[in-house]
Every structure is written in C-alpha cells, then in structure tokens.
Motif scaffolding. Structure first.
Motif: not given
Length: 344
Positions: A3-7, A23-25, A69-71, A74-76
């Motif tokens: 959910e985090l990545l696709y949002k 990219r999550w690493q 976290e999502l916030e 999204l800022e990035a």
C-alpha cells in the motif's frame, strides 16, 4: 508495504510526473578490523529508507527519506517531482525512456553465515608475521529491497555480500618498503574460500620480491597481465568510463567524468583483439544482481567489440541502476562484472 509503495506511485503521477519509481531498501551487517594480530574495531549497523525518482516537466528528480510512514514517503515524492520540473526547465531536450522488458518477480540468495571477528582471527594465523603491517578488515551484510515503477516493474530482492580486505606491508631499512593489497568477496558463502592460502602466499611474496626484485633496463617490453591486473585494468579503464552518467557529465560532481565524449561515442580503445563484456548475473560475484533498480532484467552487454566502443552502461533514457549502497543514494550506471572475452 504494498500500500505504501503503490500509493506513492499514484501520488507522483497525480502531481504531473510521467514516470515514478519508488525503492524501499534495508541494509544490515557487521564489520571488523585487526591490525598486526590485535583487535582494532567491530561494529554492527542497520539502515532503512525509501528513495524516489520521477520524470516530470522534461526533467529527472530524486529524493529520499528515512521515514517509512506514508507522510514521510509522500513528502519525498513531492520533492522528487519538484526537482524534476525544475531540472526540466534547464534542459535543452526532455528526459525520455526507452522501451524495455520489465520484471515482476522476487529472488533471494542463501545467507552468508560468517562472523567477521572469528574470520579475521583465523586468517591472521596464516599471514607472515615478519611483515611490518598486516591489517585485515572483514565486512558481511545483506541488502533487501523492493522496487516498483509506474510503468509496471515490481521486484523484491535479498542479496548477502561478504568483503575481505588485507593491507600487507614489508619494510627493510636497506631495501625499502613494499605494499600489497588483497581484495576478496562476493555474494556466496564460498566467495572467500581459500582466503587462508591466498593471504599466506601473498604475504610471503612481499619479502621475496623486496629481496630479489631488480630494476628493469629502460626499453619496450611485452607485458602479460595476471587475472587480477586484467580485471582491475578493464574495471577502471573501460567499466567506469563507459557509464553513460559519466559520459554525459551527470556524475561529474559525485563520481567523475569520462574520456568518452557525447560527440565521440565510437571511440577506439584498443586493437581488434580487444573485446570486453559486462554481465551482472554471474552467480557468486560481488556485483551480482538479476534485475537493476529500474526493473530491467540483467543481460550481457558487449561494451567493446574489436577494439571499438559498442555499448555504454545504461538501459533507459538515463542510466540504469546498480545496487545502491544505502537507501538515500541515487544509483548510477550498473558496472557489475566486467571482463575481456576472446577475439572473434
């Protein structure tokens, strides 16, 4: 995580980006050092975060965040899109992507079960104790990542690595000093198999060379390179200069430029006997990966054919990525395992 990545992808597209990559690493490992048989240091570490690249307004932007976290993510995304649009205003031509076969799968390599301190204790027993300096460093870590892109790539990977470095110095007041650096490592448990013998032989050679070596008379000679020297020559003289980031100057501030220029891409670098290939999917090698960080499947690339440049290290409209050292790094072109191949 899905959910985090696709949002994040959806949000970037809603801001006007034509392409978004998230990219999550996570990296974690341990490293230790010994000097002349004495314990010098040991530490463990962990890093984790998300990196974003976006194409918007004709430019490319990059941003990263340690906040998961999502916030925070999204800022990035917002920063990456804003930077892309700002960069686009400075470009003469917009960034464009080529058509590539994108991957949607996951892969993991077997873990490397090595304790750096125990490894160094064992290896030091094999090093010639008459050396003036014997410094050993061992590093074992694992990189876990998930890459998703707005054009359909979705790849999870978990790759362990082990790295061994030895700095060996022999000094004799009447003869001078001689230093030998040894590098071993890879992505498999057996990547450092035989390290004891290598260090034993190389440390003894220093004394022999210091005592027996004589200066060569000036003149022209044929030279035969050892496998190690051939690898270093190809890696440094062809591998890095063939990274398209360097050729077009985008890496100038971070990693350097290239003797190849955009207007001279067909440069000759050797005779017709010179053929050089780069391929990252060789099992066990240090630069191993099956898919780069744009989601493009790894494949052999013949960089030089019959002495002339044939390809650069890139895939899409900008260079593709090799595994990044941390989540906050912008990846560069994928120099992996580069070697000479038979002529023909």
């Amino acid at each position: 995580m899905d959910e985090l990545l696709y949002k994040s992808l959806e949000y970037g597209l809603s801001l006007g980006a034509s392409y978004v990559e998230v990219r999550w690493q996570r990296d974690g490992g341990s490293v230790a050092g010994f000097r002349n048989g004495q314990f010098e240091f040991s530490t463990t570490y962990h890093s984790e975060g998300v990196a974003v690249r976006a194409v918007a307004g004709g430019g490319l932007g990059f941003a990263a965040s340690p906040r998961l976290e999502l916030e925070g993510v999204l800022e990035a995304v917002e920063r990456a899109v804003k930077l892309a649009k700002a960069a686009g205003r400075m470009r003469k031509a917009p960034v464009a992507l080529s058509e590539e076969a994108l991957a949607r799968f996951s892969y993991s390599l077997p873990p490397i079960e090595v304790d750096p301190v125990d490894l160094l204790k064992t290896l030091d027993e094999y090093v010639d104790k008459s050396l003036s300096v014997r410094r050993l460093v061992a590093h074992v870590w694992t990189t876990e990542k998930r890459v998703v892109t707005s054009d359909g790539a979705d790849v999870y990977s978990k790759v362990p690595r082990v790295y061994l470095f030895a700095m060996l110095i022999k000094h004799e007041p009447s003869l001078g000093s001689l230093q030998r650096d040894v590098f071993l490592g890879g992505t498999a448990q057996d990547s450092i198999a035989g390290a004891e013998k290598v260090l034993e032989e190389e440390s003894k050679k220093l004394g022999q060379l210091l005592e027996r070596a004589r200066s060569a008379a000036p003149g022209r000679y044929d030279v035969v390179f050892s496998p190690e020297m051939a690898g270093i020559l190809v890696h440094e003289s062809v591998g890095h200069p063939f990274e398209l980031d360097r050729i077009y100057g985008r890496e100038g501030a971070e990693a350097g430029e290239s003797y190849i220029k955009p207007g001279n891409l067909k440069v000759r670098i050797g005779s017709e006997l010179v053929n050089i290939t780069d391929y990252p999917a060789i099992p066990g090698t240090y630069g191993f990966y099956l898919v780069d960080d744009e989601g493009v499947v790894a494949r052999p690339k013949q960089l030089v054919r019959r002495g002339r440049r044939r390809l650069s290290l890139s895939t899409g409209g900008w260079p593709a990525d090799s595994p990044a050292p941390t989540p906050a790094w912008l990846c560069t072109a994928p120099l992996a395992t580069t070697w000479t191949t038979p002529s023909g």
